[in-house]
Design an enzyme around this catalytic site. Structure first.
Site, PDB file in Angstrom:
ATOM      1  N   ASP A   1     -63.962  86.949  10.259  1.00  0.00           N
ATOM      2  CA  ASP A   1     -63.067  85.851   9.902  1.00  0.00           C
ATOM      3  C   ASP A   1     -62.088  86.222   8.796  1.00  0.00           C
ATOM      4  O   ASP A   1     -61.098  85.539   8.572  1.00  0.00           O
ATOM      5  CB  ASP A   1     -63.914  84.700   9.331  1.00  0.00           C
ATOM      6  CG  ASP A   1     -64.262  83.680  10.385  1.00  0.00           C
ATOM      7  OD1 ASP A   1     -63.516  83.559  11.360  1.00  0.00           O
ATOM      8  OD2 ASP A   1     -65.289  83.005  10.204  1.00  0.00           O
TER       9      ASP A   1
HETATM   10  C1  GLC Z   1     -69.523  83.668   9.405  1.00  0.00           C
HETATM   11  C2  GLC Z   1     -68.871  82.874  10.492  1.00  0.00           C
HETATM   12  C3  GLC Z   1     -68.697  83.715  11.735  1.00  0.00           C
HETATM   13  C4  GLC Z   1     -67.995  85.005  11.416  1.00  0.00           C
HETATM   14  C5  GLC Z   1     -68.664  85.724  10.265  1.00  0.00           C
HETATM   15  C6  GLC Z   1     -67.892  86.939   9.808  1.00  0.00           C
HETATM   16  O1  GLC Z   1     -70.818  83.991   9.735  1.00  0.00           O
HETATM   17  O2  GLC Z   1     -69.639  81.754  10.797  1.00  0.00           O
HETATM   18  O3  GLC Z   1     -67.988  83.018  12.723  1.00  0.00           O
HETATM   19  O4  GLC Z   1     -67.996  85.785  12.568  1.00  0.00           O
HETATM   20  O5  GLC Z   1     -68.797  84.856   9.174  1.00  0.00           O
HETATM   21  O6  GLC Z   1     -66.691  86.612   9.198  1.00  0.00           O
HETATM   22  C1  GLC Z   2     -66.988  83.205   7.297  1.00  0.00           C
HETATM   23  C2  GLC Z   2     -67.012  84.234   6.233  1.00  0.00           C
HETATM   24  C3  GLC Z   2     -66.433  83.747   4.971  1.00  0.00           C
HETATM   25  C4  GLC Z   2     -65.123  83.060   5.192  1.00  0.00           C
HETATM   26  C5  GLC Z   2     -65.242  82.007   6.264  1.00  0.00           C
HETATM   27  C6  GLC Z   2     -63.963  81.331   6.577  1.00  0.00           C
HETATM   28  O1  GLC Z   2     -67.960  82.260   7.014  1.00  0.00           O
HETATM   29  O2  GLC Z   2     -68.311  84.702   5.998  1.00  0.00           O
HETATM   30  O3  GLC Z   2     -66.322  84.821   4.074  1.00  0.00           O
HETATM   31  O4  GLC Z   2     -64.656  82.514   4.021  1.00  0.00           O
HETATM   32  O5  GLC Z   2     -65.747  82.572   7.416  1.00  0.00           O
HETATM   33  O6  GLC Z   2     -64.120  80.400   7.584  1.00  0.00           O
END
Ligand code: GLC
Ligand code: GLC
Length: 814
Positions: free
Chosen positions: A487
């Site tokens: 993300d």
């Molecule tokens: C969190 C989000 C997931 C994403 C991951 C890496 O676990 O829920 O959708 O793939 O972060 O950013």
């Molecule tokens: C996931 C990631 C986090 C980020 C978020 C945004 O959860 O782990 O670092 O801020 O996505 O949606």
């Protein structure tokens, strides 16, 4: 250092010290009514949706941590002393504290001043209520006169609004009290047809519904004025902060035990029967009263608890294993499976770290979660798949999240995360492999929930696949969009304005930045889809998918390979990310893990090189970090990943979710020792001894463990709601133990450590009980199977033809 111990026989973790480094939580409820509960009784409850239908209030990020809960107070009428048996919120000294977190229930108690008390909290199956069974025993040699108090604070339903819109909310609160039952009915007078109730099994010495009457001005939950005074005031809330508290007087002989049942519940009335008498403003309680009466009976509560236990025995009984490693056994047999059910129910919405107001259910998250729970709840997996697919857009793209109450895509986040659609293929494929229920593919499902847009689910999968083909970049790799799995790799964002969302702000047209990770996912999903198509008799279509997959593989070889490992991406300038040419972020876990998981490079040695490089550059004793070197500053062209200080989260933290991709990669290479070693490094049970460093619950995975660049290397955060649950379960069960579902039957292909003499397992698969025993006779992974005594060719055990319901499988590894 440990803060408790595993009681595997009872499937409980027993916390023996209340001041754990962080609140260690559990979940109540597994259908529609849910709660989170910490080891000191903190937490809250909600119906279906943690944001939109919140029953009780909770104070996030409070000092002290974790305030707002299901608090019980006891008051000694002789000495006027009072305390909470759950330690919080009064935090008095006492003996024998314990919190038993079990499967869908929690028991917290202690002994203080010679009075032993514990409360069992659980949500009965098929009910929208929670039961608190408070048991109080007089351990003194003299008679004891005790007042017991319950307490909760009501949330005015929408948790976001409740925490912000005070100009309105201080005026709307309303309650009714009838026969000792407290009904919370804020907004019932207008558009809500639901209310909450809080009931008690014993005659009351008093009640409270206005928070200020209970606490007294300027006081907190640690010293409620009415408890201190020993008498609740029968307040009726008008506006301000409606709450519920009961007072029950207990005269206990030495050794005597009494039980009080409290019920907190949620009820919806039919719109045309909201009021009684009709035309009045009084809640019609006729429909709810029988439910309340039934559950206030302690014998009925015990029976409901027993049913809950059997339910979990049934679910966990679907897969049980006995290996030489206790941490593997306990996680697979109990806690990891249990955590998979929690992630299925909650997605990423409500935990100690997820406020329950921030996110609904993620499209990619929920699809991946299927991998971990589909064997336990196939019918609910089916429903979830159809709900998810209905939020898909006609382009094949998807809303990134949806709200469980409305089942509608979230407009404020939107779509454009270019990995999303492929996870639907992965999820559906897992469902088909588990159930063999091909009818799901013909189920009509709308796009974007628009009536008359319905197409068979299969059409959704086709569009998922084509979505990427229509969005290839300059090298022929998939365009990344707003982000892929990571993300925080926001290559089109270019945000220089504080507060802008990295996920929804895009300042570039997105026609350049490409993702090698999505390429790997495309290959994996494409193969799965081809296998599905060919079994539907669509040979030409299957062949065309495989042709696209082959094309993508050669693009990856040409433009996605860095010499020793897979590249991660190309940025908006067409520059490499995750390459030896980069100054920072030279190598990433996601593309390496997923490409090898997808089987890319197994023949030509690149997979082996990629896994070796991953081990060399990214593996640490606390798990495998996302990338190295960590980003030491903010990069406009990379986005959120470089917003985190080095070693945290996506910036070189150990993101536990993706570690299993490497475990699976190692298993595909036949290296069981390495696969299981990586598994053990992040296994929470194996980390129990370092509880003061790890800090999170030792019974569930956390999203992240701080990486080696962080000052707090080894510290876990964001426990419970993480894709880590499903992927670790899938990696250990299907790839290391190798008991794998396929479209054609159960495959047995263990890649276990060389020093394991073998293992045994029971797997209930498509209605048949498979008793599996694996014996090692050599160091390799070659397997010879006998099924009910007869040797078979290959390693896929087809379903028994003669209707046998139990099958014994013996495997010899050599
Ligand atoms: C969190 C989000 C997931 C994403 C991951 C890496 O676990 O829920 O959708 O793939 O972060 O950013
Ligand atoms: C996931 C990631 C986090 C980020 C978020 C945004 O959860 O782990 O670092 O801020 O996505 O949606």
């Amino acid at each position: 250092m440990k803060f408790g111990y595993f009681d595997d026989r009872n499937r409980e973790y027993v916390i023996t010290q209340p001041d754990t480094p962080l609140p260690w939580i559990n979940y109540l409820g597994c259908q529609a009514y849910f709660g989170i509960i910490s080891n000191t009784a903190g937490g809250y409850s909600f119906y279906r949706d943690a944001r939109l239908r919140r029953l009780t209030r909770y104070r996030y990020n409070n000092a002290p941590f974790d305030l707002g809960g299901r608090y019980v107070y006891l008051r000694d009428e002789e000495s006027s002393q009072f305390w909470s048996p759950s330690w919080q919120p009064t935090r008095r000294e006492f003996e024998n504290y314990s919190c038993r977190h079990g499967m869908g229930y929690t028991v917290i108690g202690s002994t203080a001043n010679g009075i032993e008390a514990h409360t069992r909290y659980f949500v009965p199956l098929d009910e929208n209520l929670e039961v608190w069974q408070l048991t109080v025993t007089n351990r003194r040699s003299a008679k004891a006169r005790i007042s017991a108090f319950s307490s909760i604070e009501f949330c005015l339903w929408d948790a976001q609004d409740d925490a912000t819109n005070f100009q309105r909310n201080f005026n709307t609160g309303q309650v009714e009290v009838e026969d000792g039952v407290i009904y919370h009915k804020t907004e019932y007078r207008e558009r809500r047809d639901h209310f909450a109730y809080f009931a008690c099994s014993e005659p009351l010495a008093g009640f409270e519904t206005q928070r200020e009457a209970f606490l007294g001005p300027y006081r907190g939950w640690d010293s409620p004025a009415a408890v201190e005074a020993g008498q609740l005031t029968n307040s009726i809330a008008h506006g301000w902060a409606p709450m519920g508290a009961h007072q029950v007087k207990l005269d206990l002989e030495p050794g005597e035990t009494r039980q009080i049942v409290f019920l907190l519940g949620y009820h919806e009335n039919p719109v045309d029967r909201k009021f009684d008498p009709p035309g009045s403003q009084t809640i019609n309680k006729k429909l709810v009263k029988p439910t309340i009466a039934r559950h206030l009976d302690p014998a009925k509560a015990d029976a409901a608890f027993e049913r809950l236990r059997q339910y979990w025995d049934g679910l966990l009984g679907i897969f049980q294993v006995s290996t030489p490693d206790i941490h593997t056994n306990r996680m697979v047999n109990i806690w990891n499976a249990y955590q998979c059910m929690a992630t299925f129910n909650m997605s990423r919405s409500a935990s100690f770290y997820e406020s329950g107001i921030g996110r609904g259910l993620g499209f990619r998250d929920s699809n991946q979660d299927l991998l971990g729970f589909v064997h336990m709840a196939p019918a609910r997996a089916r429903e979830r798949i159809l709900d998810l697919a209905a939020t898909q857009l006609p382009t094949g793209g998807a809303y990134h999240q949806y709200q469980p109450l409305t089942k509608r895509g979230n407009n404020d986040i939107g779509g454009g995360f270019n990995d999303d659609p492929h996870w639907l293929i992965v999820g559906v494929s897992a469902y088909l492999k588990e159930t063999g229920d091909w009818s799901i593919l013909d189920e009509p499902v709308p796009y974007d929930n628009e009536p008359v847009s319905e197409q068979p689910l299969y059409d959704h999968l086709q569009r998922s696949f084509s979505y990427t083909l229509a969005r290839l970049g300059p090298h022929g790799l998939p365009l990344i969009g707003r982000a892929d799995w990571n993300d925080c790799l926001n290559l089109n964002c270019f945000s220089d304005t504080p507060g802008q969302s990295f996920q929804t702000t895009t300042n570039k047209d997105g026609k350049v930045a490409e993702s090698v990770f999505i390429a790997g996912l495309f290959v994996h999903a494409g193969r799965e889809l081809a296998a599905i198509a060919s079994r539907r008799g669509l040979a030409a279509e299957a062949a065309s998918y495989l042709a696209e997959v082959a094309k993508m593989e050669s693009v990856i070889r040409e433009h996605g390979w860095d010499g020793e490992w897979f590249l991660r991406a190309y940025d908006d300038f067409g520059a490499k990310i995750g390459s030896k040419e980069c100054e920072e972020g030279k190598i990433f876990i996601e593309s390496n893990g997923f490409c090898v998981l997808a089987g890319i490079g197994l023949e030509d040695g690149t997979a082996l090189k990629a896994m070796d490089a991953t081990g060399r550059h990214l593996a640490t004793r606390h798990g495998i970090v996302v990338q190295q070197p960590a980003y030491s500053r903010y990069y406009l062209n990379l986005g959120e990943i470089s917003s985190y200080p080095p070693g945290y989260k996506e910036n070189a933290g150990v993101f536990c979710h993706v570690n299993p991709w490497v475990m699976i990669g190692e298993a595909r290479l036949g290296r069981g020792d390495r696969a299981h070693d990586y598994y053990s490094r992040i296994n929470p049970s194996a980390r129990e001894e370092i509880g003061e460093l790890h800090r999170c619950e030792p019974y569930v995975y956390a999203q992240m463990i701080a990486g080696k660049d962080a000052p707090t290397f080894g510290e876990a955060k964001n426990s419970w709601l993480t894709g880590t649950a499903a992927w670790n379960y899938y990696a250990i069960v299907q790839w290391i133990l190798g008991i794998r579902t396929t479209l054609d039957g159960l495959q047995i292909a263990p890649v276990i450590p060389t020093n394991w003499p073998g293992f045994t397992a029971t797997r209930i698969f498509r209605g048949v009980v498979y008793k599996i025993s694996i014996e090692r006779q050599g160091e390799g992974n070659r397997i010879a199977l006998t099924v009910d005594g007869a040797p078979i060719e290959g390693n896929v055990v087809p379903p028994p033809k003669d209707g046998r319901k139990e099958v014994s499988i013996k495997g010899i590894l050599s």
